[in-house]
Design a protein around this motif. Structure first.
Motif, PDB file in Angstrom:
ATOM      1  N   GLU A 128       6.288   4.118  13.190  1.00 46.98           N
ATOM      2  CA  GLU A 128       7.356   4.135  12.197  1.00 46.98           C
ATOM      3  C   GLU A 128       7.148   5.247  11.162  1.00 46.98           C
ATOM      4  O   GLU A 128       6.019   5.528  10.762  1.00 46.98           O
ATOM      5  CB  GLU A 128       7.440   2.792  11.487  1.00 46.98           C
ATOM      6  N   GLU A 129       8.263   5.847  10.741  1.00 48.68           N
ATOM      7  CA  GLU A 129       8.267   6.876   9.702  1.00 48.68           C
ATOM      8  C   GLU A 129       8.927   6.311   8.450  1.00 48.68           C
ATOM      9  O   GLU A 129       9.542   5.239   8.481  1.00 48.68           O
ATOM     10  CB  GLU A 129       9.031   8.122  10.186  1.00 48.68           C
ATOM     11  N   TYR A 130       8.833   7.043   7.352  1.00 50.44           N
ATOM     12  CA  TYR A 130       9.529   6.643   6.134  1.00 50.44           C
ATOM     13  C   TYR A 130      11.011   6.975   6.249  1.00 50.44           C
ATOM     14  O   TYR A 130      11.405   7.898   6.953  1.00 50.44           O
ATOM     15  CB  TYR A 130       8.907   7.332   4.917  1.00 50.44           C
ATOM     16  N   GLY A 131      11.821   6.228   5.549  1.00 47.02           N
ATOM     17  CA  GLY A 131      13.263   6.451   5.560  1.00 47.02           C
ATOM     18  C   GLY A 131      14.000   5.121   5.594  1.00 47.02           C
ATOM     19  O   GLY A 131      13.518   4.140   6.162  1.00 47.02           O
ATOM     20  N   ILE A 132      15.166   5.079   4.968  1.00 45.09           N
ATOM     21  CA  ILE A 132      15.975   3.870   4.865  1.00 45.09           C
ATOM     22  C   ILE A 132      16.864   3.747   6.095  1.00 45.09           C
ATOM     23  O   ILE A 132      17.565   4.682   6.466  1.00 45.09           O
ATOM     24  CB  ILE A 132      16.836   3.904   3.584  1.00 45.09           C
ATOM     25  N   ARG A 133      16.824   2.580   6.737  1.00 46.14           N
ATOM     26  CA  ARG A 133      17.633   2.340   7.928  1.00 46.14           C
ATOM     27  C   ARG A 133      18.293   0.968   7.772  1.00 46.14           C
ATOM     28  O   ARG A 133      17.698  -0.056   8.124  1.00 46.14           O
ATOM     29  CB  ARG A 133      16.772   2.393   9.193  1.00 46.14           C
ATOM     30  N   LYS A 134      19.486   0.953   7.247  1.00 45.11           N
ATOM     31  CA  LYS A 134      20.173  -0.310   6.984  1.00 45.11           C
ATOM     32  C   LYS A 134      20.449  -1.043   8.291  1.00 45.11           C
ATOM     33  O   LYS A 134      20.870  -0.457   9.275  1.00 45.11           O
ATOM     34  CB  LYS A 134      21.466  -0.065   6.210  1.00 45.11           C
ATOM     35  N   GLY A 135      20.190  -2.347   8.248  1.00 47.06           N
ATOM     36  CA  GLY A 135      20.345  -3.165   9.441  1.00 47.06           C
ATOM     37  C   GLY A 135      19.108  -3.192  10.300  1.00 47.06           C
ATOM     38  O   GLY A 135      19.085  -3.866  11.336  1.00 47.06           O
ATOM     39  N   GLN A 136      18.052  -2.466   9.877  1.00 48.66           N
ATOM     40  CA  GLN A 136      16.793  -2.433  10.610  1.00 48.66           C
ATOM     41  C   GLN A 136      15.643  -2.630   9.625  1.00 48.66           C
ATOM     42  O   GLN A 136      15.826  -2.564   8.408  1.00 48.66           O
ATOM     43  CB  GLN A 136      16.618  -1.092  11.322  1.00 48.66           C
ATOM     44  N   SER A 137      14.465  -2.824  10.169  1.00 44.91           N
ATOM     45  CA  SER A 137      13.269  -2.887   9.332  1.00 44.91           C
ATOM     46  C   SER A 137      12.823  -1.473   8.979  1.00 44.91           C
ATOM     47  O   SER A 137      12.960  -0.543   9.785  1.00 44.91           O
ATOM     48  CB  SER A 137      12.141  -3.613  10.078  1.00 44.91           C
ATOM     49  N   TYR A 138      12.313  -1.312   7.762  1.00 43.97           N
ATOM     50  CA  TYR A 138      11.776  -0.021   7.341  1.00 43.97           C
ATOM     51  C   TYR A 138      10.758  -0.244   6.232  1.00 43.97           C
ATOM     52  O   TYR A 138      10.611  -1.354   5.704  1.00 43.97           O
ATOM     53  CB  TYR A 138      12.879   0.945   6.896  1.00 43.97           C
ATOM     54  N   PHE A 139      10.010   0.816   5.899  1.00 40.55           N
ATOM     55  CA  PHE A 139       8.955   0.711   4.900  1.00 40.55           C
ATOM     56  C   PHE A 139       9.518   0.618   3.484  1.00 40.55           C
ATOM     57  O   PHE A 139      10.515   1.271   3.156  1.00 40.55           O
ATOM     58  CB  PHE A 139       8.027   1.923   4.975  1.00 40.55           C
ATOM     59  N   HIS A 140       8.805  -0.157   2.651  1.00 42.11           N
ATOM     60  CA  HIS A 140       9.145  -0.294   1.230  1.00 42.11           C
ATOM     61  C   HIS A 140       7.881  -0.022   0.415  1.00 42.11           C
ATOM     62  O   HIS A 140       7.234  -0.965  -0.069  1.00 42.11           O
ATOM     63  CB  HIS A 140       9.669  -1.700   0.948  1.00 42.11           C
ATOM     64  N   PRO A 141       7.491   1.248   0.254  1.00 41.15           N
ATOM     65  CA  PRO A 141       6.256   1.555  -0.488  1.00 41.15           C
ATOM     66  C   PRO A 141       6.349   1.043  -1.926  1.00 41.15           C
ATOM     67  O   PRO A 141       7.360   1.244  -2.602  1.00 41.15           O
ATOM     68  CB  PRO A 141       6.199   3.088  -0.449  1.00 41.15           C
ATOM     69  N   GLN A 142       5.285   0.400  -2.380  1.00 46.51           N
ATOM     70  CA  GLN A 142       5.271  -0.152  -3.731  1.00 46.51           C
ATOM     71  C   GLN A 142       3.942   0.134  -4.420  1.00 46.51           C
ATOM     72  O   GLN A 142       2.880   0.053  -3.789  1.00 46.51           O
ATOM     73  CB  GLN A 142       5.482  -1.668  -3.696  1.00 46.51           C
ATOM     74  N   VAL A 143       4.031   0.449  -5.699  1.00 44.89           N
ATOM     75  CA  VAL A 143       2.858   0.517  -6.557  1.00 44.89           C
ATOM     76  C   VAL A 143       3.051  -0.558  -7.616  1.00 44.89           C
ATOM     77  O   VAL A 143       4.032  -0.541  -8.365  1.00 44.89           O
ATOM     78  CB  VAL A 143       2.698   1.900  -7.220  1.00 44.89           C
ATOM     79  N   THR A 144       2.149  -1.520  -7.638  1.00 46.15           N
ATOM     80  CA  THR A 144       2.294  -2.672  -8.521  1.00 46.15           C
ATOM     81  C   THR A 144       1.221  -2.670  -9.605  1.00 46.15           C
ATOM     82  O   THR A 144       0.044  -2.480  -9.315  1.00 46.15           O
ATOM     83  CB  THR A 144       2.207  -3.982  -7.721  1.00 46.15           C
ATOM     84  N   HIS A 145       1.662  -2.882 -10.826  1.00 44.32           N
ATOM     85  CA  HIS A 145       0.758  -2.947 -11.979  1.00 44.32           C
ATOM     86  C   HIS A 145       0.728  -4.376 -12.506  1.00 44.32           C
ATOM     87  O   HIS A 145       1.777  -4.963 -12.824  1.00 44.32           O
ATOM     88  CB  HIS A 145       1.243  -1.992 -13.081  1.00 44.32           C
ATOM     89  N   TYR A 146      -0.469  -4.945 -12.564  1.00 43.94           N
ATOM     90  CA  TYR A 146      -0.683  -6.252 -13.174  1.00 43.94           C
ATOM     91  C   TYR A 146      -1.327  -6.036 -14.536  1.00 43.94           C
ATOM     92  O   TYR A 146      -2.541  -5.844 -14.635  1.00 43.94           O
ATOM     93  CB  TYR A 146      -1.577  -7.120 -12.284  1.00 43.94           C
ATOM     94  N   PRO A 147      -0.534  -6.016 -15.615  1.00 42.78           N
ATOM     95  CA  PRO A 147      -1.071  -5.757 -16.943  1.00 42.78           C
ATOM     96  C   PRO A 147      -2.097  -6.806 -17.371  1.00 42.78           C
ATOM     97  O   PRO A 147      -2.095  -7.943 -16.888  1.00 42.78           O
ATOM     98  CB  PRO A 147       0.171  -5.810 -17.849  1.00 42.78           C
ATOM     99  N   LEU A 148      -2.969  -6.399 -18.282  1.00 42.68           N
ATOM    100  CA  LEU A 148      -3.890  -7.346 -18.892  1.00 42.68           C
ATOM    101  C   LEU A 148      -3.100  -8.388 -19.675  1.00 42.68           C
ATOM    102  O   LEU A 148      -1.976  -8.141 -20.098  1.00 42.68           O
ATOM    103  CB  LEU A 148      -4.860  -6.621 -19.830  1.00 42.68           C
ATOM    104  N   GLY A 149      -3.696  -9.571 -19.857  1.00 50.95           N
ATOM    105  CA  GLY A 149      -3.087 -10.554 -20.741  1.00 50.95           C
ATOM    106  C   GLY A 149      -2.226 -11.598 -20.075  1.00 50.95           C
ATOM    107  O   GLY A 149      -1.403 -12.235 -20.742  1.00 50.95           O
ATOM    108  N   GLY A 150      -2.371 -11.791 -18.746  1.00 50.01           N
ATOM    109  CA  GLY A 150      -1.670 -12.919 -18.141  1.00 50.01           C
ATOM    110  C   GLY A 150      -0.712 -12.609 -17.012  1.00 50.01           C
ATOM    111  O   GLY A 150       0.071 -13.479 -16.616  1.00 50.01           O
ATOM    112  N   SER A 151      -0.724 -11.401 -16.448  1.00 51.98           N
ATOM    113  CA  SER A 151       0.143 -11.111 -15.307  1.00 51.98           C
ATOM    114  C   SER A 151      -0.356 -11.849 -14.070  1.00 51.98           C
ATOM    115  O   SER A 151      -1.542 -12.147 -13.940  1.00 51.98           O
ATOM    116  CB  SER A 151       0.188  -9.604 -15.040  1.00 51.98           C
ATOM    117  N   PHE A 152       0.540 -12.139 -13.134  1.00 48.90           N
ATOM    118  CA  PHE A 152       0.165 -12.903 -11.946  1.00 48.90           C
ATOM    119  C   PHE A 152       1.315 -12.872 -10.944  1.00 48.90           C
ATOM    120  O   PHE A 152       2.421 -12.397 -11.245  1.00 48.90           O
ATOM    121  CB  PHE A 152      -0.151 -14.357 -12.311  1.00 48.90           C
ATOM    122  N   PHE A 153       1.069 -13.425  -9.761  1.00 47.27           N
ATOM    123  CA  PHE A 153       2.109 -13.615  -8.747  1.00 47.27           C
ATOM    124  C   PHE A 153       1.819 -14.953  -8.086  1.00 47.27           C
ATOM    125  O   PHE A 153       0.769 -15.142  -7.484  1.00 47.27           O
ATOM    126  CB  PHE A 153       2.071 -12.482  -7.720  1.00 47.27           C
ATOM    127  N   GLY A 154       2.731 -15.896  -8.208  1.00 48.28           N
ATOM    128  CA  GLY A 154       2.513 -17.245  -7.699  1.00 48.28           C
ATOM    129  C   GLY A 154       2.403 -17.319  -6.182  1.00 48.28           C
ATOM    130  O   GLY A 154       2.779 -16.388  -5.457  1.00 48.28           O
TER     131      GLY A 154
END
Length: 270
Positions: free
Chosen positions: A132-158
């Motif tokens: 698979e390459e990068y690129g948006i392909r509606k109606g199909q699966s494709y990559f969703h690159p993400q950079v996530t920041h969890y700040p100090l002081g109580g950030s979380f993901f349930g």
């Protein structure tokens, strides 16, 4: 390769010509993931490369207005996520930077981010047998690159979960260092009714691999620190989901009987 805790295995790798090359064959890595285990790949990606991704993402966010509408899955945006997911009822508090249209990013931001997202893409392809390459392909699966920041002081993901396919294996790359840049907060999992915590085991440059259908969460950062959306301090990770955002989401109710479910899924995906 070394088991450092129950269901937690570290695998050495070499970062060579922009590729992550594990010490054991890719199919053996995937077998460890499917058994299941949480596998930590010691990628060897240089620290300066990882920190440049944090700096570039933070600088990009400072000049890019916050997104507030529903996610369109066809742009580059960042959002301060503070809500409870409608389907899975998972509470979350973190700063999300999503680069669905990473090929449209201006330089030098695109080149900087690609220093980690290209190796992650080729590694995932090698694990799953895709090309698979990068690129948006509606109606199909494709990559969703993400950079996530969890700040100090109580950030979380349930606690939440995903359909196993088409992702098969989740990827979480540590962009900074536990014990230096942050002192609490890590990704946890449930395997065969056993809690697997990776906090303190994942170092900068380590890539966590996990079966995508395992229940998992991100533990809170310490409430002893003062929370701030504007302060870049805290935990930073890069992840590379692969899915069709318009397809059927994971079921609202968490599946039970994981031993049986994992075995049946292994028979389908072998």
């Amino acid at each position: 390769m070394k088991e450092v805790a129950k269901y937690l295995i570290k695998v050495d790798a070499e970062f060579k010509d922009g590729r992550i090359v594990p010490e054991i064959p890719y199919d053996e890595v995937m077998k460890l993931v499917n058994e299941p285990n949480i596998v930590i790949i010691k990628t060897g990606i240089p620290e300066e490369t990882l920190r440049s991704v944090i700096a570039a993402t933070h600088a990009w966010a400072l000049k890019t207005p916050l997104a507030e509408a529903l996610d369109p899955f066809d742009n580059n945006q960042h959002k301060q996520r503070l809500h409870i997911a409608k389907i899975q009822q998972a509470p979350q508090l973190f700063h999300d930077h999503t680069f669905d249209a990473i090929l449209d990013l201006e330089e030098p931001t695109q080149q900087t981010l690609m220093q980690v997202f290209q190796p992650m893409r080729t590694f995932w392809n090698s694990l799953t047998g895709n090309n698979e390459e990068y690129g948006i392909r509606k109606g199909q699966s494709y990559f969703h690159p993400q950079v996530t920041h969890y700040p100090l002081g109580g950030s979380f993901f349930g606690r939440h979960w995903h359909p196993l396919n088409p992702q098969k294996v989740g990827t979480i790359l540590a962009l900074n260092q536990y014990g230096k840049d942050y002192s609490s907060g890590g990704t946890g999992y449930v395997i065969n009714d056993h809690i697997v915590e990776t906090e303190g085991y994942q170092d900068m440059g380590d890539l966590i691999l996990f079966r995508y259908d395992l229940p998992h969460w991100v533990s809170p950062s310490s409430f002893a620190d003062r929370f701030s959306w504007d302060d870049p301090a805290g935990r930073w990770v890069a992840i590379l989901p692969f899915y069709d955002p318009w397809a059927k989401p994971a079921e609202k109710d968490e599946p039970q009987g994981w031993k049986a479910q994992i075995q049946s899924a292994k028979e389908v995906t072998v």
